[in-house]
Design an enzyme around this catalytic site. Structure first.
Site, PDB file in Angstrom:
ATOM      1  N   GLY A   1      10.080 -38.619   7.275  1.00 60.32           N
ATOM      2  CA  GLY A   1       9.053 -39.586   7.645  1.00 60.32           C
ATOM      3  C   GLY A   1       8.261 -39.994   6.422  1.00 60.32           C
ATOM      4  O   GLY A   1       8.201 -39.266   5.427  1.00 60.32           O
TER       5      GLY A   1
ATOM      6  N   GLN B   1       1.190 -43.253   1.854  1.00 61.79           N
ATOM      7  CA  GLN B   1       1.862 -42.354   0.914  1.00 61.79           C
ATOM      8  C   GLN B   1       2.525 -43.101  -0.239  1.00 61.79           C
ATOM      9  O   GLN B   1       2.859 -42.490  -1.247  1.00 61.79           O
ATOM     10  CB  GLN B   1       2.913 -41.516   1.637  1.00 61.79           C
ATOM     11  CG  GLN B   1       2.317 -40.459   2.541  1.00 61.79           C
ATOM     12  CD  GLN B   1       3.409 -39.649   3.186  1.00 61.79           C
ATOM     13  OE1 GLN B   1       3.967 -40.041   4.201  1.00 61.79           O
ATOM     14  NE2 GLN B   1       3.717 -38.515   2.581  1.00 61.79           N
TER      15      GLN B   1
ATOM     16  N   CYS C   1       5.068 -31.707   3.347  1.00 64.53           N
ATOM     17  CA  CYS C   1       4.675 -33.101   3.170  1.00 64.53           C
ATOM     18  C   CYS C   1       5.107 -33.577   1.785  1.00 64.53           C
ATOM     19  O   CYS C   1       4.919 -32.863   0.799  1.00 64.53           O
ATOM     20  CB  CYS C   1       3.156 -33.223   3.319  1.00 64.53           C
ATOM     21  SG  CYS C   1       2.531 -34.899   3.097  1.00 64.53           S
ATOM     22  N   LEU C   2       5.654 -34.791   1.736  1.00 64.22           N
ATOM     23  CA  LEU C   2       6.078 -35.355   0.453  1.00 64.22           C
ATOM     24  C   LEU C   2       4.901 -35.564  -0.498  1.00 64.22           C
ATOM     25  O   LEU C   2       5.086 -35.590  -1.709  1.00 64.22           O
ATOM     26  CB  LEU C   2       6.810 -36.683   0.677  1.00 64.22           C
ATOM     27  CG  LEU C   2       8.146 -36.590   1.415  1.00 64.22           C
ATOM     28  CD1 LEU C   2       8.690 -37.990   1.713  1.00 64.22           C
ATOM     29  CD2 LEU C   2       9.158 -35.771   0.640  1.00 64.22           C
TER      30      LEU C   2
ATOM     31  N   HIS D   1       2.574 -36.210  12.369  1.00 61.91           N
ATOM     32  CA  HIS D   1       2.304 -36.034  10.939  1.00 61.91           C
ATOM     33  C   HIS D   1       2.077 -37.386  10.264  1.00 61.91           C
ATOM     34  O   HIS D   1       1.099 -37.554   9.517  1.00 61.91           O
ATOM     35  CB  HIS D   1       3.494 -35.304  10.299  1.00 61.91           C
ATOM     36  CG  HIS D   1       3.368 -35.093   8.832  1.00 61.91           C
ATOM     37  ND1 HIS D   1       3.113 -33.854   8.293  1.00 61.91           N
ATOM     38  CD2 HIS D   1       3.467 -35.944   7.776  1.00 61.91           C
ATOM     39  CE1 HIS D   1       3.057 -33.968   6.960  1.00 61.91           C
ATOM     40  NE2 HIS D   1       3.275 -35.227   6.634  1.00 61.91           N
ATOM     41  N   GLU D   2       2.968 -38.345  10.517  1.00 61.92           N
ATOM     42  CA  GLU D   2       2.846 -39.643   9.862  1.00 61.92           C
ATOM     43  C   GLU D   2       1.642 -40.428  10.375  1.00 61.92           C
ATOM     44  O   GLU D   2       0.958 -41.101   9.598  1.00 61.92           O
ATOM     45  CB  GLU D   2       4.136 -40.458  10.013  1.00 61.92           C
ATOM     46  CG  GLU D   2       5.369 -39.801   9.428  1.00 61.92           C
ATOM     47  CD  GLU D   2       5.216 -39.293   8.004  1.00 61.92           C
ATOM     48  OE1 GLU D   2       4.439 -39.866   7.215  1.00 61.92           O
ATOM     49  OE2 GLU D   2       5.878 -38.291   7.679  1.00 61.92           O
TER      50      GLU D   2
ATOM     51  N   HIS E   1      -1.395 -39.394   8.614  1.00 60.13           N
ATOM     52  CA  HIS E   1      -1.554 -40.060   7.307  1.00 60.13           C
ATOM     53  C   HIS E   1      -2.303 -41.384   7.451  1.00 60.13           C
ATOM     54  O   HIS E   1      -3.082 -41.754   6.572  1.00 60.13           O
ATOM     55  CB  HIS E   1      -0.199 -40.319   6.644  1.00 60.13           C
ATOM     56  CG  HIS E   1       0.342 -39.163   5.880  1.00 60.13           C
ATOM     57  ND1 HIS E   1      -0.290 -38.626   4.779  1.00 60.13           N
ATOM     58  CD2 HIS E   1       1.468 -38.438   6.057  1.00 60.13           C
ATOM     59  CE1 HIS E   1       0.417 -37.621   4.305  1.00 60.13           C
ATOM     60  NE2 HIS E   1       1.493 -37.482   5.068  1.00 60.13           N
TER      61      HIS E   1
END
Length: 166
Positions: free
Chosen positions: A46, A51, A93-94, A135-136, A139
């Site tokens: 995702g 991000q 997380c990226l 999660h996304e 963000h």
């Protein structure tokens, strides 16, 4: 298509609430394509627009590598309408490379939004897809996984992070 730079903690764009998408145009379509390519190149499941430095309510999610019967999802202006149950699982997380923690999330979510063409979309999700959507969407509200852990764990993370930057 292009690989975009993934913003890392503590970049300011990760802390703010993203703006609603008001126009679906060629620029947005290019951003969607670039986000998809960036997510796949980074081995993520995702990615949210903040991000990659764009404060817009846009996410891409693909859990098909770990879940059957799933495919790429593009969601514009997503909202969690209903959620139920709790489940504890590991999450990374990226934007926080190398950091993995156990988090409690809702087991099932019902999410609405628009697809990349502007058509209304509704998703009822469980499992990894439910976790990825939550999660996304976090963000988009300026929430990182470190904001969902205990104050003690957060402080330990910040100390370790500060040492790694020196």
């Amino acid at each position: 298509m292009a690989i975009l730079e993934i913003k890392k903690y503590p970049d300011e764009v990760l802390k703010g609430k993203a703006e609603s998408v008001t126009e679906i145009n060629g620029d947005l379509q290019k951003l969607i394509d670039d986000m998809i390519e960036t997510m796949y190149k980074s081995n993520g499941i995702g990615l949210a627009a903040p991000q990659v430095g764009v404060s817009k309510r846009l996410i891409v999610v693909d859990t098909s590598i770990r879940e059957e019967n799933q495919s790429l999802i593009v969601l514009i202006n997503p909202e969690i309408k209903l959620s139920e149950g709790d489940i504890l699982s590991e999450e990374g997380c990226l934007s926080l490379p190398g950091f993995i923690t156990r988090l409690k999330r809702k087991e099932k979510v019902y999410v609405t939004g628009l697809d990349r063409k502007g058509n209304p979309i509704e998703i009822e999700a469980t499992g990894l897809l439910s976790r990825a959507l939550q999660h996304e969407i976090d963000h988009l509200d300026g929430i990182l996984i470190i904001d969902r852990i205990s104050p003690l764990k957060r402080e330990l993370f910040r100390r370790k992070y500060s040492k790694s930057k020196k």
